[in-house]
Scaffold this active site. Structure first.
Site, PDB file in Angstrom:
ATOM      1  N   ILE A 135     -23.426 -44.181  44.288  1.00  0.00           N
ATOM      2  CA  ILE A 135     -23.385 -43.298  45.691  1.00  0.00           C
ATOM      3  C   ILE A 135     -23.287 -42.177  45.456  1.00  0.00           C
ATOM      4  O   ILE A 135     -22.826 -41.556  44.483  1.00  0.00           O
ATOM      5  CB  ILE A 135     -22.240 -44.049  46.322  1.00  0.00           C
ATOM      6  CG1 ILE A 135     -20.814 -43.804  45.647  1.00  0.00           C
ATOM      7  CG2 ILE A 135     -22.523 -45.524  46.771  1.00  0.00           C
ATOM      8  CD1 ILE A 135     -19.435 -44.286  46.691  1.00  0.00           C
ATOM      9  N   ASP A 136     -23.567 -41.178  46.495  1.00  0.00           N
ATOM     10  CA  ASP A 136     -23.720 -39.715  46.290  1.00  0.00           C
ATOM     11  C   ASP A 136     -22.100 -39.210  45.853  1.00  0.00           C
ATOM     12  O   ASP A 136     -21.252 -39.742  46.055  1.00  0.00           O
ATOM     13  CB  ASP A 136     -23.847 -38.980  47.473  1.00  0.00           C
ATOM     14  CG  ASP A 136     -25.221 -39.363  48.023  1.00  0.00           C
ATOM     15  OD1 ASP A 136     -26.159 -39.787  47.058  1.00  0.00           O
ATOM     16  OD2 ASP A 136     -25.588 -39.320  49.167  1.00  0.00           O
ATOM     17  N   ARG A 137     -22.423 -38.005  45.019  1.00  0.00           N
ATOM     18  CA  ARG A 137     -20.889 -37.464  44.566  1.00  0.00           C
ATOM     19  C   ARG A 137     -20.106 -37.245  45.430  1.00  0.00           C
ATOM     20  O   ARG A 137     -18.815 -37.345  45.512  1.00  0.00           O
ATOM     21  CB  ARG A 137     -21.407 -36.128  43.807  1.00  0.00           C
ATOM     22  CG  ARG A 137     -20.240 -35.359  43.311  1.00  0.00           C
ATOM     23  CD  ARG A 137     -20.694 -34.088  42.547  1.00  0.00           C
ATOM     24  NE  ARG A 137     -19.665 -33.569  41.517  1.00  0.00           N
ATOM     25  CZ  ARG A 137     -19.808 -32.476  40.896  1.00  0.00           C
ATOM     26  NH1 ARG A 137     -21.005 -32.450  40.645  1.00  0.00           N
ATOM     27  NH2 ARG A 137     -18.830 -32.071  40.353  1.00  0.00           N
ATOM     28  N   THR A 139     -19.710 -38.721  48.695  1.00  0.00           N
ATOM     29  CA  THR A 139     -19.448 -39.787  49.180  1.00  0.00           C
ATOM     30  C   THR A 139     -18.573 -40.666  48.396  1.00  0.00           C
ATOM     31  O   THR A 139     -18.226 -40.798  47.178  1.00  0.00           O
ATOM     32  CB  THR A 139     -20.550 -40.831  49.517  1.00  0.00           C
ATOM     33  OG1 THR A 139     -21.571 -40.036  49.962  1.00  0.00           O
ATOM     34  CG2 THR A 139     -20.116 -41.957  50.139  1.00  0.00           C
TER      35      THR A 139
END
Length: 294
Positions: A135-137, A139
């Site tokens: 998952i995105d940094r 998030t």
């Protein structure tokens, strides 16, 4: 040589399948690994070696032995982690689900990079940890990590076939209909390699379902379910509709006014490899989500 063993019990729905089909379609074991199981003659049904063409029956005990040398997945080598930073939501012998904090990368992007979530998980396990998905940094929330190369391809197949599902929570600017489905293709942003855009080059189908949980005078808290898993899917689609995720450093023009990206992987329905027992895991909303006001 390192090895892993699994006892699997054949269900009524699997009864009558040839062993080859049982391994490939029911247990989701990759073709190359099934080949090694066969040539090593290490498949046992009720304690005896059987041909891969043997039909399995309800209640049969299938013993599978896997050797590390049969897997092409490189042994992970993460360094510089801190075990105290790992918040475990669920754990068994094969995997764990951790609550990733916002602002930490899932994994390194260059050799020797430290301080990523996978570095911290490796320190916690004191053994190799395998990335299943990311998952995105910016998030936060639930993330699956495999403990061995045996379950890694099975988990990947469960995710790609949507048998493992994830639900997100997001604060967005403005108000939307109570529920809806967004079907907007996402491609690259030709002007910024960090970003994606609706209808950009090499666009792929992207489908998102949402419903509104809470509203303030200027914002909405959404529950979001992804039907597809494109990079920045939630962030790009809601921004395109004029409702960017609050605090998004790439897509929210007002991001500097907020402490973080308000996107959180909040709930996961996991199927455990080999048994396919369903487990529901919840990652509590961070305090910042509860404190967000106008």
């Amino acid at each position: 040589m390192q090895k892993w063993q699994y006892h699997c019990t054949v269900t009524a729905a699997q009864s009558g399948h040839r062993l080859k089909q049982y391994l490939r379609r029911d247990l989701l074991i990759p073709k190359t690994i099934c080949y090694y199981l066969r040539i090593r003659r290490i498949i046992r049904i009720n304690g005896r070696y059987q041909s891969v063409y043997t039909p399995v029956k309800t209640g049969d005990d299938v013993l599978l032995t896997f050797y590390a040398a049969d897997f092409s997945t490189p042994r992970p080598d993460y360094h510089g982690g801190d075990a105290s930073l790992v918040h475990v939501l669920y754990e068994n012998d094969d995997l764990l689900v951790v609550d990733k904090p916002a602002g930490i990368k899932t994994h390194p992007n260059r050799p020797g990079e430290q301080g990523t979530l996978m570095s911290h998980v490796t320190a916690y396990l004191q053994s190799p940890a395998y990335v299943v998905h990311r998952i995105d940094r910016a998030t936060s929330g639930a993330l699956i990590v495999a403990k061995n190369p045996v379950v890694l391809p099975i988990l990947n197949r469960l995710i790609s076939s949507k048998r493992i599902t994830r639900q997100y929570r997001a604060w967005v600017h403005g108000h939307l209909p109570a529920r809806g489905t967004i079907n907007l293709p996402i491609g690259r942003d030709p002007l910024d390699k960090r970003k994606r855009q609706v209808g950009g080059p090499d666009a792929l189908t992207a489908v998102t379902h949402y419903h509104v949980l809470q509203e303030t005078p200027t914002k909405s808290l959404l529950a979001i379910q992804l039907e597809t898993g494109r990079t920045h899917q939630i962030r790009v689609q809601f921004s395109y509709l004029g409702h960017p995720v609050v605090g998004d450093p790439l897509y929210d023009p007002q991001a500097v006014a907020y402490s973080r990206l308000f996107l959180h992987s909040a709930k996961m329905r996991l199927l455990l490899p080999f048994s396919f027992t369903p487990v529901t895991i919840t990652a509590p909303l961070p305090e910042s989500f509860l404190r967000l006001t106008d």
